[in-house]
Design an enzyme around this catalytic site. Sequence first.
Site, PDB file in Angstrom:
ATOM      1  N   SER A  11       7.670   4.292  -0.407  1.00 29.60           N
ATOM      2  CA  SER A  11       6.693   4.683   0.627  1.00 29.60           C
ATOM      3  C   SER A  11       7.421   5.314   1.808  1.00 29.60           C
ATOM      4  O   SER A  11       6.876   6.170   2.505  1.00 29.60           O
ATOM      5  CB  SER A  11       5.910   3.467   1.099  1.00 29.60           C
ATOM      6  OG  SER A  11       5.265   2.893  -0.014  1.00 29.60           O
ATOM      7  N   ARG A  12       8.664   4.901   2.047  1.00 28.16           N
ATOM      8  CA  ARG A  12       9.406   5.430   3.199  1.00 28.16           C
ATOM      9  C   ARG A  12       9.910   6.845   2.967  1.00 28.16           C
ATOM     10  O   ARG A  12      10.400   7.479   3.901  1.00 28.16           O
ATOM     11  CB  ARG A  12      10.550   4.479   3.570  1.00 28.16           C
ATOM     12  CG  ARG A  12      10.034   3.174   4.179  1.00 28.16           C
ATOM     13  CD  ARG A  12      11.124   2.310   4.752  1.00 28.16           C
ATOM     14  NE  ARG A  12      10.599   1.231   5.546  1.00 28.16           N
ATOM     15  CZ  ARG A  12      10.437  -0.035   5.138  1.00 28.16           C
ATOM     16  NH1 ARG A  12      10.772  -0.377   3.908  1.00 28.16           N
ATOM     17  NH2 ARG A  12       9.936  -0.950   5.949  1.00 28.16           N
TER      18      ARG A  12
ATOM     19  N   LEU B  70       0.440   3.665  -2.115  1.00 28.83           N
ATOM     20  CA  LEU B  70       0.838   3.529  -3.515  1.00 28.83           C
ATOM     21  C   LEU B  70       1.372   4.834  -4.098  1.00 28.83           C
ATOM     22  O   LEU B  70       0.808   5.904  -3.873  1.00 28.83           O
ATOM     23  CB  LEU B  70      -0.357   3.037  -4.340  1.00 28.83           C
ATOM     24  CG  LEU B  70      -0.974   1.719  -3.854  1.00 28.83           C
ATOM     25  CD1 LEU B  70      -2.146   1.322  -4.741  1.00 28.83           C
ATOM     26  CD2 LEU B  70       0.054   0.601  -3.789  1.00 28.83           C
TER      27      LEU B  70
ATOM     28  N   GLY C 147       0.806  -1.222   0.000  1.00 24.08           N
ATOM     29  CA  GLY C 147       0.000   0.000   0.000  1.00 24.08           C
ATOM     30  C   GLY C 147       0.833   1.263   0.000  1.00 24.08           C
ATOM     31  O   GLY C 147       2.023   1.232  -0.338  1.00 24.08           O
TER      32      GLY C 147
ATOM     33  N   GLN D 294       7.935  -9.449   7.548  1.00 22.02           N
ATOM     34  CA  GLN D 294       9.163  -8.976   6.899  1.00 22.02           C
ATOM     35  C   GLN D 294       9.766  -7.754   7.588  1.00 22.02           C
ATOM     36  O   GLN D 294      10.727  -7.182   7.100  1.00 22.02           O
ATOM     37  CB  GLN D 294       8.909  -8.713   5.414  1.00 22.02           C
ATOM     38  CG  GLN D 294       8.008  -7.535   5.098  1.00 22.02           C
ATOM     39  CD  GLN D 294       7.678  -7.472   3.605  1.00 22.02           C
ATOM     40  OE1 GLN D 294       6.887  -8.254   3.104  1.00 22.02           O
ATOM     41  NE2 GLN D 294       8.292  -6.537   2.884  1.00 22.02           N
TER      42      GLN D 294
ATOM     43  N   LYS E 226      13.565  -1.357  -7.778  1.00 20.30           N
ATOM     44  CA  LYS E 226      14.208  -0.602  -6.699  1.00 20.30           C
ATOM     45  C   LYS E 226      14.641  -1.599  -5.620  1.00 20.30           C
ATOM     46  O   LYS E 226      15.724  -1.506  -5.074  1.00 20.30           O
ATOM     47  CB  LYS E 226      13.280   0.453  -6.103  1.00 20.30           C
ATOM     48  CG  LYS E 226      14.004   1.264  -5.031  1.00 20.30           C
ATOM     49  CD  LYS E 226      13.135   2.328  -4.442  1.00 20.30           C
ATOM     50  CE  LYS E 226      12.144   1.792  -3.470  1.00 20.30           C
ATOM     51  NZ  LYS E 226      12.710   1.344  -2.163  1.00 20.30           N
ATOM     52  N   ASP E 227      13.759  -2.552  -5.347  1.00 19.89           N
ATOM     53  CA  ASP E 227      14.107  -3.646  -4.429  1.00 19.89           C
ATOM     54  C   ASP E 227      14.710  -4.767  -5.277  1.00 19.89           C
ATOM     55  O   ASP E 227      14.090  -5.818  -5.468  1.00 19.89           O
ATOM     56  CB  ASP E 227      12.853  -4.129  -3.698  1.00 19.89           C
ATOM     57  CG  ASP E 227      12.242  -3.018  -2.859  1.00 19.89           C
ATOM     58  OD1 ASP E 227      12.939  -2.493  -1.984  1.00 19.89           O
ATOM     59  OD2 ASP E 227      11.089  -2.649  -3.108  1.00 19.89           O
TER      60      ASP E 227
ATOM     61  N   MET F  44      11.377   6.547  -5.961  1.00 24.11           N
ATOM     62  CA  MET F  44      10.127   6.610  -5.194  1.00 24.11           C
ATOM     63  C   MET F  44      10.036   5.448  -4.226  1.00 24.11           C
ATOM     64  O   MET F  44      10.393   4.318  -4.553  1.00 24.11           O
ATOM     65  CB  MET F  44       8.937   6.590  -6.142  1.00 24.11           C
ATOM     66  CG  MET F  44       8.812   7.894  -6.853  1.00 24.11           C
ATOM     67  SD  MET F  44       7.145   8.191  -7.383  1.00 24.11           S
ATOM     68  CE  MET F  44       7.413   9.744  -8.235  1.00 24.11           C
TER      69      MET F  44
ATOM     70  N   HIS G 221       4.488   1.948  -7.944  1.00 28.48           N
ATOM     71  CA  HIS G 221       3.512   0.845  -7.911  1.00 28.48           C
ATOM     72  C   HIS G 221       2.594   0.915  -9.134  1.00 28.48           C
ATOM     73  O   HIS G 221       2.289  -0.098  -9.756  1.00 28.48           O
ATOM     74  CB  HIS G 221       2.614   0.948  -6.677  1.00 28.48           C
ATOM     75  CG  HIS G 221       3.323   0.837  -5.366  1.00 28.48           C
ATOM     76  ND1 HIS G 221       3.468   1.900  -4.510  1.00 28.48           N
ATOM     77  CD2 HIS G 221       3.904  -0.231  -4.758  1.00 28.48           C
ATOM     78  CE1 HIS G 221       4.106   1.516  -3.431  1.00 28.48           C
ATOM     79  NE2 HIS G 221       4.395   0.230  -3.545  1.00 28.48           N
TER      80      HIS G 221
HETATM   81  O1  PAF Z   1       7.786  -4.879  -2.125  1.00 29.90           O
HETATM   82  C1  PAF Z   1       6.871  -4.934  -1.292  1.00 29.90           C
HETATM   83  O2  PAF Z   1       6.057  -4.013  -1.156  1.00 29.90           O
HETATM   84  C2  PAF Z   1       6.741  -6.156  -0.394  1.00 29.90           C
HETATM   85  O3  PAF Z   1       7.983  -6.637  -0.016  1.00 29.90           O
HETATM   86  C3  PAF Z   1       5.870  -7.283  -1.005  1.00 29.90           C
HETATM   87  C4  PAF Z   1       6.502  -7.838  -2.267  1.00 29.90           C
HETATM   88  C5  PAF Z   1       4.488  -6.743  -1.325  1.00 29.90           C
HETATM   89  C6  PAF Z   1       5.732  -8.432  -0.004  1.00 29.90           C
HETATM   90  O4  PAF Z   1       5.135  -8.009   1.177  1.00 29.90           O
END
Ligand code: PAF
Length: 282
Positions: free
Chosen positions: A188-189, A33, A31, A61, A151-152, A186, A37
């Site tokens: 969320s943090r 967003l 979320g 996580q 990004k991740d 970009m 996203h």
């Molecule tokens: O990248 C993310 O927002 C999260 O790590 C994910 C893939 C939705 C899993 O919780």
Amino acid sequence: MKIIDNPVALQQELLTLKKKGKSIGFVPTMGNLHAGHLSLVQLIKKQSDIVVCSIFVNPAQFGENEDLASYPRTLSEDIQKLEALGIDYLFTPTDNQIYPHGKNKHSSVELNRLTEHLCGSSRPDHFKGVTTVVCILFNIVQPDVAAFGKKDYQQYQVIKAMTRDLMMPIKIIGGEIVRESNGLAMSSRNTYLSKAEKEKASTLRQTILSTAEQIKSGTSLEKTIENAINNLKRHGFKIDYFKVVRQNDLQEAQQTDKSLLIACAAWLGQPRLIDNLELNLN
Ligand code: PAF
């Protein structure tokens, strides 16, 4: 757009659509967003008949001292953004629907490679939490294709490896990093950054770009990394890591490697920011 919080109800609806020959595309999110996203949703829309998005802030996580409680939750704005894109399903389960016995007693999925270094060093159980929840979400949605932001980058490679290892018939696609006008990736943090910090945060991108130029002009990897770390420290960043690794296995690159990833994680004030650049030499 249909909003469903019950995993079995969603699974059954999607199975019915699959039996009718519809392909399912999936974008899992936590979320809050942003344009990153939404670009993943656009990518998935091009590749599937039915688009499913999930919003679930996955407690498994987050580490003990991380920001689970304060993680930005903006469901009504997120719903509006997804409505505007015309997706078919939004899945919004509760913690109890995903982990009925609590996250610690739930079965887990763990990858035995790719997860220990880079972000895994400072976030020891993070990727176990990610692979577990993504596996659960994949089993509910049973997508043909799913998108993850680059990004991740480590997460993107970890998910690709998990689907290969566990023979999941799901195509994983990576979405390019979407940036603010000053180059900040970009996230969320980013909402945790003050205005001044947001401006300063662009140094991360600039440092990575300068590292790429130095590598291209033949400076040793060791020296470019040292320059980058010194530059970031001078601008007030606290470094978690700054590394040049191979794109495919995320192991430290040698001077002769050609498909490189420059990857960095560093704190600026409260938030830990991450960014990276794929650098293909020749
Ligand atoms: O990248 C993310 O927002 C999260 O790590 C994910 C893939 C939705 C899993 O919780």
